[in-house]
Motif scaffolding. Structure first.
Motif, mmCIF file in Angstrom:
data_model
loop_
_atom_site.group_PDB
_atom_site.id
_atom_site.type_symbol
_atom_site.label_atom_id
_atom_site.label_comp_id
_atom_site.label_asym_id
_atom_site.label_seq_id
_atom_site.Cartn_x
_atom_site.Cartn_y
_atom_site.Cartn_z
ATOM 1 N N ARG A 141 0.840 -1.193 0.000
ATOM 2 C CA ARG A 141 0.000 0.000 0.000
ATOM 3 C C ARG A 141 0.877 1.246 0.000
ATOM 4 O O ARG A 141 2.023 1.212 0.477
ATOM 5 C CB ARG A 141 -0.932 0.028 1.226
ATOM 6 C CG ARG A 141 -1.939 -1.126 1.269
ATOM 7 C CD ARG A 141 -2.667 -1.181 2.607
ATOM 8 N NE ARG A 141 -3.546 -2.326 2.697
ATOM 9 C CZ ARG A 141 -4.868 -2.284 2.518
ATOM 10 N NH1 ARG A 141 -5.460 -1.129 2.239
ATOM 11 N NH2 ARG A 141 -5.600 -3.372 2.630
ATOM 12 N N GLN A 157 -5.448 2.643 -5.549
ATOM 13 C CA GLN A 157 -4.921 2.115 -6.802
ATOM 14 C C GLN A 157 -6.075 1.804 -7.761
ATOM 15 O O GLN A 157 -7.161 1.393 -7.337
ATOM 16 C CB GLN A 157 -4.091 0.866 -6.531
ATOM 17 C CG GLN A 157 -2.958 1.071 -5.520
ATOM 18 C CD GLN A 157 -1.961 2.136 -5.942
ATOM 19 O OE1 GLN A 157 -1.661 2.276 -7.127
ATOM 20 N NE2 GLN A 157 -1.442 2.886 -4.970
ATOM 21 N N VAL A 161 -3.534 -5.000 -6.672
ATOM 22 C CA VAL A 161 -2.089 -5.143 -6.581
ATOM 23 C C VAL A 161 -1.743 -6.586 -6.215
ATOM 24 O O VAL A 161 -2.214 -7.098 -5.196
ATOM 25 C CB VAL A 161 -1.507 -4.174 -5.528
ATOM 26 C CG1 VAL A 161 -0.024 -4.433 -5.311
ATOM 27 C CG2 VAL A 161 -1.739 -2.726 -5.955
ATOM 28 N N TYR A 204 5.729 3.257 -11.395
ATOM 29 C CA TYR A 204 5.386 4.089 -10.242
ATOM 30 C C TYR A 204 5.276 5.544 -10.679
ATOM 31 O O TYR A 204 6.190 6.102 -11.293
ATOM 32 C CB TYR A 204 6.454 3.965 -9.156
ATOM 33 C CG TYR A 204 6.160 4.784 -7.918
ATOM 34 C CD1 TYR A 204 5.246 4.335 -6.976
ATOM 35 C CD2 TYR A 204 6.778 6.012 -7.716
ATOM 36 C CE1 TYR A 204 4.953 5.094 -5.848
ATOM 37 C CE2 TYR A 204 6.501 6.782 -6.595
ATOM 38 C CZ TYR A 204 5.580 6.301 -5.662
ATOM 39 O OH TYR A 204 5.293 7.063 -4.551
ATOM 40 N N HIS A 208 1.033 5.916 -7.529
ATOM 41 C CA HIS A 208 0.193 4.954 -8.231
ATOM 42 C C HIS A 208 1.036 3.821 -8.825
ATOM 43 O O HIS A 208 2.088 4.056 -9.424
ATOM 44 C CB HIS A 208 -0.604 5.657 -9.328
ATOM 45 C CG HIS A 208 -1.610 6.625 -8.787
ATOM 46 N ND1 HIS A 208 -2.854 6.230 -8.331
ATOM 47 C CD2 HIS A 208 -1.538 7.976 -8.604
ATOM 48 C CE1 HIS A 208 -3.515 7.280 -7.906
ATOM 49 N NE2 HIS A 208 -2.750 8.356 -8.057
ATOM 50 N N SER A 210 1.279 0.369 -11.308
ATOM 51 C CA SER A 210 0.650 -0.204 -12.500
ATOM 52 C C SER A 210 1.609 -1.149 -13.210
ATOM 53 O O SER A 210 2.812 -1.164 -12.932
ATOM 54 C CB SER A 210 0.210 0.911 -13.470
ATOM 55 O OG SER A 210 1.334 1.645 -13.927
#
Length: 411
Positions: A141, A157, A161, A204, A208, A210
């Motif tokens: 987190r 997010q 994740v 990053y 955030h 992804s």
């Protein structure tokens, strides 16, 4: 030095002027016993620690990381005991502490409640967000740092994740473009199959995450990574592999981490001699980028006439020279840390002093029968050739608690 890879102080030394400026800064060492976090004044020249005041936090300290300004310290706390078999606790927090000019810590804003035990945290390069790793259940987190440097809300997010199995460290790359979650997995036992380890790599951007990619050689089998650190100038990543007692070399290229491990080297002085479980631990690159340090840990005990006695094993620091062309490692020293289970160690910002923390007292055999080796802090001088000289150990009575984290900050 690396951005907290080697200590929790300042970026890597790149010029003689920066090195001189760092050498003039006072240094504070912080070490916990349970909920209590104590400041020690550091004399790098004399290799000494002087105990000062203590601040008590909501729960036992798990890990800490400073703001890039070195005026605030962010601390993860939990009432959950370490280990896979520990019962889940009920109190877990992210805490901001203010560091004054002398290094004294005071609470800075209210603690933020967390869902489960946080095992590691770090900030991104700009110290705008805090990345937190949770070990069980494995989680990752990100939390904002407010404009007043207090702990802010979680960054939501856009997609789920994948946090792997037993996350143990959360870092961003030096360019701040990738977030890395080191997930250890779990060793196989007589009743449980091996759970694979991996390095989870995310794009990053402003908190955030992804485009997750998993680096897991052979599907993560025989691969239990714990912590990693970055070279201060080259695109090399050094990884401690806890369950295989190894250190590995990875490389970054074109903004990505290449999935192949370029090498795997044992951390043990005598890898063929096993009397108890061994585990590689913390890993730090020297500020000058020429040397690498990795902790070896052993703490298992066996019953001896009703007394739990240490079974044996290596507790100390392995030292490697780093080839400045290839990144390859050559072991140059294995030195005992003078305690049991050196869970954490750090290097001062000038690269002249290393301190290792031992978490618990343990009864051991000696020539006169049995003796107790106390928890505490062992201080070493770092020589120009990278090798360590033991100077002194500070024994600490932890009672029914444990030491779990320590680090140094250049003020």
């Amino acid at each position: 030095m690396t951005a907290i890879g080697a200590t929790i102080a300042a970026p890597a030394v790149s010029t003689a002027g920066a090195a001189r400026e760092k050498a003039q800064r006072p240094v504070a060492l912080y070490a916990n016993v349970g909920r209590d976090l104590t400041r020690y004044e550091v004399d790098v020249d004399a290799v000494t620690l002087s105990k000062r005041e203590t601040v008590t936090l909501p729960d036992s300290v798990q890990y800490a990381w400073p703001h890039r300004s070195r005026r605030f310290l962010y601390v993860a706390t939990s009432d959950t005991a370490p280990g896979n078999g520990a019962a889940p606790g009920k109190s877990h927090h992210l805490v901001a502490l203010k560091i004054d000019e002398s290094g004294i810590l005071t609470m800075h804003g209210p603690p933020l409640a967390l869902p489960t035990r946080p095992i590691h945290l770090s900030t991104d390069v700009s110290s705008e967000n805090i990345l937190v790793a949770f070990n069980k259940p494995s989680g990752f987190r990100v939390y904002q740092i407010n404009s007043d440097f207090t702990v802010g809300e979680e960054v939501q997010q856009s997609t789920p994740v994948d946090a792997g199995i037993y996350a143990h460290q959360a870092r961003v790359t030096p360019d701040n473009n990738l977030a890395l979650l080191v997930t250890r997995g779990n060793e196989g036992t007589a009743t449980h199959v091996e759970e694979p380890g991996a390095i989870k790599v995310f794009n990053y951007e402003q908190g955030h995450l992804s485009n997750e990619v998993s680096i897991a050689p052979d599907g993560g089998r025989n691969f239990g990574p714990r912590h990693l650190d970055f070279h201060p100038r080259q695109l090399w990543i050094f990884l401690s592999i806890e369950t295989q007692n190894q250190v590995a070399l990875l490389r970054m290229k074109d903004g990505k981490i290449e999935p192949e491990l370029l090498s795997r080297t044992t951390t043990l002085a005598d890898p063929d001699r096993r009397r108890a479980r061994q585990a590689a631990g913390a890993i730090h690159v020297h500020p000058n980028g020429r040397f690498l340090y990795v902790a070896n840990r052993a703490e298992q005990t066996e019953d001896l006439n009703g007394i739990q006695v240490f079974k044996g094993g290596e507790n100390g620091i392995a030292v490697y020279a780093i080839d400045q062309t290839t990144g390859e490692l050559t072991p140059i020293q294995h030195i005992e840390s003078r305690g049991i289970h050196p869970r954490t160690f750090h290097i001062d910002p000038t690269g002249r002093m290393l301190v290792a923390e031992h978490n618990l007292p343990v009864t051991v055999r000696d020539s006169d029968g049995l003796k107790v080796i106390a928890a505490g802090l062992s201080a070493f001088r770092i020589n120009d050739d990278g090798k360590l000289d033991f100077v002194r150990k500070y024994d600490i009575d932890v009672g029914d608690r444990s030491m779990f984290w320590m680090g140094m900050v250049a003020l």
